[in-house]
Scaffold this motif. Structure first.
Motif, PDB file in Angstrom:
ATOM      1  N   PHE A   1      -7.726   4.380  -7.835  1.00  0.00           N
ATOM      2  CA  PHE A   1      -7.877   5.811  -8.100  1.00  0.00           C
ATOM      3  C   PHE A   1      -7.850   6.008  -9.611  1.00  0.00           C
ATOM      4  CE2 PHE A   1      -3.362   4.978  -7.585  1.00  0.00           C
ATOM      5  CZ  PHE A   1      -2.781   5.627  -8.664  1.00  0.00           C
ATOM      6  N   SER A   2      -7.979   7.236 -10.049  1.00  0.00           N
ATOM      7  CA  SER A   2      -7.890   7.537 -11.476  1.00  0.00           C
ATOM      8  C   SER A   2      -7.195   8.872 -11.666  1.00  0.00           C
ATOM      9  CB  SER A   2      -9.288   7.585 -12.112  1.00  0.00           C
ATOM     10  OG  SER A   2     -10.028   8.693 -11.616  1.00  0.00           O
ATOM     11  N   ILE A   3      -6.717   9.110 -12.885  1.00  0.00           N
ATOM     12  CA  ILE A   3      -6.193  10.425 -13.242  1.00  0.00           C
ATOM     13  C   ILE A   3      -7.057  10.958 -14.384  1.00  0.00           C
ATOM     14  CG2 ILE A   3      -3.838   9.948 -12.463  1.00  0.00           C
ATOM     15  CD1 ILE A   3      -3.024   9.520 -15.363  1.00  0.00           C
ATOM     16  N   ARG A   4      -7.309  12.269 -14.353  1.00  0.00           N
ATOM     17  CA  ARG A   4      -8.207  12.863 -15.335  1.00  0.00           C
ATOM     18  C   ARG A   4      -7.560  14.115 -15.912  1.00  0.00           C
ATOM     19  NH1 ARG A   4     -11.882  13.740 -12.102  1.00  0.00           N
ATOM     20  NH2 ARG A   4     -13.017  11.780 -12.345  1.00  0.00           N
ATOM     21  N   GLY A   5      -7.586  14.257 -17.225  1.00  0.00           N
ATOM     22  CA  GLY A   5      -7.025  15.423 -17.878  1.00  0.00           C
ATOM     23  C   GLY A   5      -8.048  16.105 -18.768  1.00  0.00           C
ATOM     24  N   GLN A   6      -8.020  17.442 -18.767  1.00  0.00           N
ATOM     25  CA  GLN A   6      -8.894  18.233 -19.624  1.00  0.00           C
ATOM     26  C   GLN A   6      -8.082  19.349 -20.257  1.00  0.00           C
ATOM     27  OE1 GLN A   6     -11.796  19.284 -16.516  1.00  0.00           O
ATOM     28  NE2 GLN A   6     -13.341  18.145 -17.664  1.00  0.00           N
TER      29      GLN A   6
ATOM     30  N   TYR B   1       0.826  -1.204   0.000  1.00  0.00           N
ATOM     31  CA  TYR B   1       0.000   0.000   0.000  1.00  0.00           C
ATOM     32  C   TYR B   1       0.863   1.258   0.000  1.00  0.00           C
ATOM     33  CZ  TYR B   1      -4.110   2.863   1.061  1.00  0.00           C
ATOM     34  OH  TYR B   1      -5.123   3.794   1.005  1.00  0.00           O
ATOM     35  N   GLU B   2       2.025   1.209   0.643  1.00  0.00           N
ATOM     36  CA  GLU B   2       2.932   2.353   0.619  1.00  0.00           C
ATOM     37  C   GLU B   2       3.449   2.595  -0.797  1.00  0.00           C
ATOM     38  OE1 GLU B   2       4.944   5.631   1.611  1.00  0.00           O
ATOM     39  OE2 GLU B   2       3.547   4.535   2.899  1.00  0.00           O
ATOM     40  N   ALA B   3       3.717   1.518  -1.540  1.00  0.00           N
ATOM     41  CA  ALA B   3       4.155   1.686  -2.932  1.00  0.00           C
ATOM     42  C   ALA B   3       3.031   2.273  -3.782  1.00  0.00           C
ATOM     43  CB  ALA B   3       4.600   0.337  -3.506  1.00  0.00           C
ATOM     44  N   ALA B   4       1.795   1.805  -3.570  1.00  0.00           N
ATOM     45  CA  ALA B   4       0.658   2.377  -4.302  1.00  0.00           C
ATOM     46  C   ALA B   4       0.509   3.859  -3.971  1.00  0.00           C
ATOM     47  CB  ALA B   4      -0.624   1.614  -3.953  1.00  0.00           C
ATOM     48  N   ARG B   5       0.712   4.199  -2.693  1.00  0.00           N
ATOM     49  CA  ARG B   5       0.618   5.603  -2.285  1.00  0.00           C
ATOM     50  C   ARG B   5       1.726   6.423  -2.938  1.00  0.00           C
ATOM     51  NH1 ARG B   5       0.828   4.899   2.781  1.00  0.00           N
ATOM     52  NH2 ARG B   5      -1.383   4.989   3.264  1.00  0.00           N
ATOM     53  N   ALA B   6       2.929   5.840  -3.059  1.00  0.00           N
ATOM     54  CA  ALA B   6       4.038   6.564  -3.688  1.00  0.00           C
ATOM     55  C   ALA B   6       3.718   6.881  -5.146  1.00  0.00           C
ATOM     56  CB  ALA B   6       5.319   5.735  -3.595  1.00  0.00           C
ATOM     57  N   LEU B   7       3.113   5.907  -5.852  1.00  0.00           N
ATOM     58  CA  LEU B   7       2.728   6.154  -7.246  1.00  0.00           C
ATOM     59  C   LEU B   7       1.641   7.230  -7.313  1.00  0.00           C
ATOM     60  CD1 LEU B   7       2.758   5.552 -10.266  1.00  0.00           C
ATOM     61  CD2 LEU B   7       1.185   3.633  -9.828  1.00  0.00           C
ATOM     62  N   HIS B   8       0.683   7.141  -6.412  1.00  0.00           N
ATOM     63  CA  HIS B   8      -0.408   8.122  -6.356  1.00  0.00           C
ATOM     64  C   HIS B   8       0.149   9.530  -6.130  1.00  0.00           C
ATOM     65  CE1 HIS B   8      -3.766  10.249  -4.228  1.00  0.00           C
ATOM     66  NE2 HIS B   8      -4.460   9.712  -5.221  1.00  0.00           N
ATOM     67  N   GLU B   9       1.075   9.678  -5.172  1.00  0.00           N
ATOM     68  CA  GLU B   9       1.656  10.987  -4.884  1.00  0.00           C
ATOM     69  C   GLU B   9       2.520  11.476  -6.044  1.00  0.00           C
ATOM     70  OE1 GLU B   9       3.709  10.883  -1.174  1.00  0.00           O
ATOM     71  OE2 GLU B   9       1.887  10.518   0.000  1.00  0.00           O
ATOM     72  N   ALA B  10       3.236  10.541  -6.698  1.00  0.00           N
ATOM     73  CA  ALA B  10       4.069  10.928  -7.842  1.00  0.00           C
ATOM     74  C   ALA B  10       3.207  11.459  -8.980  1.00  0.00           C
ATOM     75  CB  ALA B  10       4.899   9.736  -8.314  1.00  0.00           C
ATOM     76  N   LEU B  11       2.054  10.840  -9.210  1.00  0.00           N
ATOM     77  CA  LEU B  11       1.152  11.328 -10.248  1.00  0.00           C
ATOM     78  C   LEU B  11       0.669  12.743  -9.938  1.00  0.00           C
ATOM     79  CD1 LEU B  11      -0.804   8.016 -10.813  1.00  0.00           C
ATOM     80  CD2 LEU B  11       0.401   9.264 -12.619  1.00  0.00           C
ATOM     81  N   ARG B  12       0.414  13.026  -8.682  1.00  0.00           N
ATOM     82  CA  ARG B  12       0.006  14.370  -8.287  1.00  0.00           C
ATOM     83  C   ARG B  12       1.158  15.358  -8.475  1.00  0.00           C
ATOM     84  NH1 ARG B  12      -3.811  13.980  -2.823  1.00  0.00           N
ATOM     85  NH2 ARG B  12      -5.776  13.671  -3.959  1.00  0.00           N
ATOM     86  N   GLU B  13       2.364  14.946  -8.077  1.00  0.00           N
ATOM     87  CA  GLU B  13       3.528  15.826  -8.207  1.00  0.00           C
ATOM     88  C   GLU B  13       3.775  16.188  -9.675  1.00  0.00           C
ATOM     89  OE1 GLU B  13       7.041  14.254  -6.365  1.00  0.00           O
ATOM     90  OE2 GLU B  13       5.867  13.427  -4.713  1.00  0.00           O
ATOM     91  N   VAL B  14       3.764  15.178 -10.537  1.00  0.00           N
ATOM     92  CA  VAL B  14       4.036  15.416 -11.955  1.00  0.00           C
ATOM     93  C   VAL B  14       2.952  16.310 -12.555  1.00  0.00           C
ATOM     94  CG1 VAL B  14       4.229  14.322 -14.225  1.00  0.00           C
ATOM     95  CG2 VAL B  14       5.348  13.287 -12.243  1.00  0.00           C
TER      96      VAL B  14
ATOM     97  N   PRO C   1      -3.343  22.883 -19.202  1.00  0.00           N
ATOM     98  CA  PRO C   1      -4.268  21.758 -19.029  1.00  0.00           C
ATOM     99  C   PRO C   1      -4.684  21.635 -17.564  1.00  0.00           C
ATOM    100  CG  PRO C   1      -2.032  20.949 -19.141  1.00  0.00           C
ATOM    101  CD  PRO C   1      -1.961  22.435 -19.406  1.00  0.00           C
ATOM    102  N   ARG C   2      -5.807  20.999 -17.343  1.00  0.00           N
ATOM    103  CA  ARG C   2      -6.254  20.704 -15.983  1.00  0.00           C
ATOM    104  C   ARG C   2      -6.026  19.220 -15.733  1.00  0.00           C
ATOM    105  NH1 ARG C   2     -12.337  21.383 -13.415  1.00  0.00           N
ATOM    106  NH2 ARG C   2     -11.736  21.122 -11.226  1.00  0.00           N
ATOM    107  N   LEU C   3      -5.118  18.922 -14.839  1.00  0.00           N
ATOM    108  CA  LEU C   3      -4.720  17.543 -14.572  1.00  0.00           C
ATOM    109  C   LEU C   3      -5.055  17.204 -13.129  1.00  0.00           C
ATOM    110  CD1 LEU C   3      -1.210  17.677 -16.293  1.00  0.00           C
ATOM    111  CD2 LEU C   3      -3.412  17.093 -17.338  1.00  0.00           C
ATOM    112  N   GLN C   4      -5.855  16.184 -12.928  1.00  0.00           N
ATOM    113  CA  GLN C   4      -6.328  15.839 -11.592  1.00  0.00           C
ATOM    114  C   GLN C   4      -6.079  14.371 -11.287  1.00  0.00           C
ATOM    115  OE1 GLN C   4     -10.429  17.180 -12.468  1.00  0.00           O
ATOM    116  NE2 GLN C   4     -10.221  18.569 -10.724  1.00  0.00           N
ATOM    117  N   THR C   5      -5.870  14.088 -10.014  1.00  0.00           N
ATOM    118  CA  THR C   5      -5.734  12.714  -9.529  1.00  0.00           C
ATOM    119  C   THR C   5      -6.763  12.513  -8.432  1.00  0.00           C
ATOM    120  OG1 THR C   5      -3.353  12.782  -9.970  1.00  0.00           O
ATOM    121  CG2 THR C   5      -4.151  11.003  -8.549  1.00  0.00           C
TER     122      THR C   5
END
Length: 419
Positions: free
Chosen positions: A327-332, A274-287, A301-305
């Motif tokens: 979770f999901s990532i969404r771009g507009q 779960y910590e690895a999943a959280r790391a990926l989730h946080e990395a997606l937000r950072e990027v 663009p509007r990029l959301q996680t």
């Protein structure tokens, strides 16, 4: 390199530290108190170590960045990344401190790679290519061409058997690494992480060298360049003794037992996954935050996680057989949009003790570039990535940041850019 030396006057303090460590290991501290101490230290070390290098985030701002994932208005994004990166590096050394394998040269480069990820990607984990002079000291580090050899020697010492007191050994590592100064930037933060890795491997608490002691710290490093690490050992002992005080106070408090926390005290396969999943989730937000800031305001663009699904130990077993939305990532962007979904994926049958993977899917299967969409199996703080359409080729050691960057780049290029 000449052996380091230290004054006999610190021997009584070293013996006292050994005794306090022995007593603490025999004391039961409520798990809830341990969790509180860990979270507070994670923030304190991140703030003080970054502030040593000029990061402008205050302690409360650092806490807000790490706890809530916000970007402080009016603060350079670099300061935000430094905080998040250093906290992730602390998480890594906490994991590595429990491993049987001793750290070596590659671990140092990996730590530095996390410290500079997303900030100086060409220098992250890469030895400097230029000679340098260090400000405020006559010490001259090895020439750039000699750095790899110097680090191999240092790495062999790290991986070897040491007979020094753990506080002394951690100070030697700190001084030796600082003398080599192998990277263009981030040497101080990486050196302080190494100090804590060696302390934690011997069950000593990690320390935060305080920014208010910066002048004393620099003077101690200066003395260490002449092989005398007495001042550095004393500074490290001060930090260790402060942490002992915190743990001893926690052990003396009368608290209600926290059974759920007690079960979580020892890291489990689930918590590591779960910590690895959280790391990926946080990395997606950072990027996403970095890409949004870099884009022109008129065409941003509007990029959301979305939020990461909250999982508990109880829900771990079903993940071995079923898929769960994470979770999901969404771009507009200019009327175009895309949403990419992340699900847990049961382990492949007959693959041995492999944890569940994370599967990424997009809404339009016919347009998916198979080179980019894959499953990623968490392996510590990195991922083993299987890329569809490439004969099940697996790439190991892919960082969360690399995977996040690749996914957002694909989403923008394939779905949000004009065709």
């Amino acid at each position: 390199m000449d052996p380091y030396r230290w004054s006999e006057r610190i021997e009584p303090r070293l013996r006292q530290a050994t005794e306090r460590m022995r007593r603490l290991r025999g004391t039961r501290i409520p798990p809830s108190a341990l969790r509180s101490l860990r979270h507070a230290f994670r923030c304190d070390h991140t703030y003080h170590s970054n502030a040593m290098g000029g990061n402008r985030l205050t302690l409360p701002e650092t806490h807000a960045v790490l706890k809530d994932g916000i970007v402080i208005a009016g603060t350079p994004l670099k300061d935000h990344f430094e905080a998040v990166n250093l906290a992730h590096a602390l998480d890594l050394i906490e994991t590595r401190s429990r491993e049987d394998t001793a750290p070596g040269e590659q671990d140092v480069r990996e730590l530095h790679g996390i410290v500079l990820r997303g900030i100086e990607p060409l220098d992250a984990g890469v030895y400097r290519r230029l000679n340098l002079r260090m400000e405020g000291t006559p010490h001259v580090p090895p020439e750039a061409t000699h750095v790899p050899e110097a680090m191999r020697t240092f790495g062999a010492w790290l991986a070897g058997v040491r007979t020094e007191h753990p506080v002394v050994a951690s100070s030697i590592a700190h001084a030796w690494f600082a003398a080599i100064h192998p990277f263009t930037d981030g040497n101080g933060r990486t050196g302080r992480l190494l100090t804590n890795l060696l302390l934690m491997r011997e069950h000593y608490p990690p320390i935060a060298l305080r920014v208010e002691d910066r002048a004393r710290y620099h003077a101690a490093l200066q003395s260490s360049h002449s092989s005398d690490i007495t001042a550095l050992v004393e500074l490290t002992l001060d930090g260790v003794e402060r942490r002992f005080d915190e743990y001893e106070r926690a052990a003396g408090e009368v608290l209600e037992p926290d059974m759920e926390a007690s079960r979580a005290e020892t890291p489990t396969r689930f918590s590591r996954w779960y910590e690895a999943a959280r790391a990926l989730h946080e990395a997606l937000r950072e990027v996403a935050a970095r890409l949004e800031v870099r884009a022109p305001e008129s065409g941003r663009p509007r990029l959301q996680t979305s939020e990461l699904a909250a999982l508990t130990e109880r829900e771990w077993a079903p993940l071995q057989e079923t898929s769960l939305a994470l979770f999901s990532i969404r771009g507009q962007h200019q009327g175009r949009q895309v949403e990419i979904f992340f699900h847990s994926m049961p382990p492949v049958p007959d693959a041995g003790a492999v944890p569940p993977g994370i599967r990424m899917t997009a809404p339009s299967p016919e347009r998916i570039a198979l080179k980019y969409f894959s499953s990623a199996v968490p392996t510590g703080h990195t991922f083993s990535v299987s890329r569809d359409g490439l004969d099940a080729e697996v790439e190991h050691g892919v960082s969360a940041l690399t995977l996040a960057t690749e996914l957002w780049t694909y989403a923008i290029t394939e779905y949000l850019s004009p065709r």
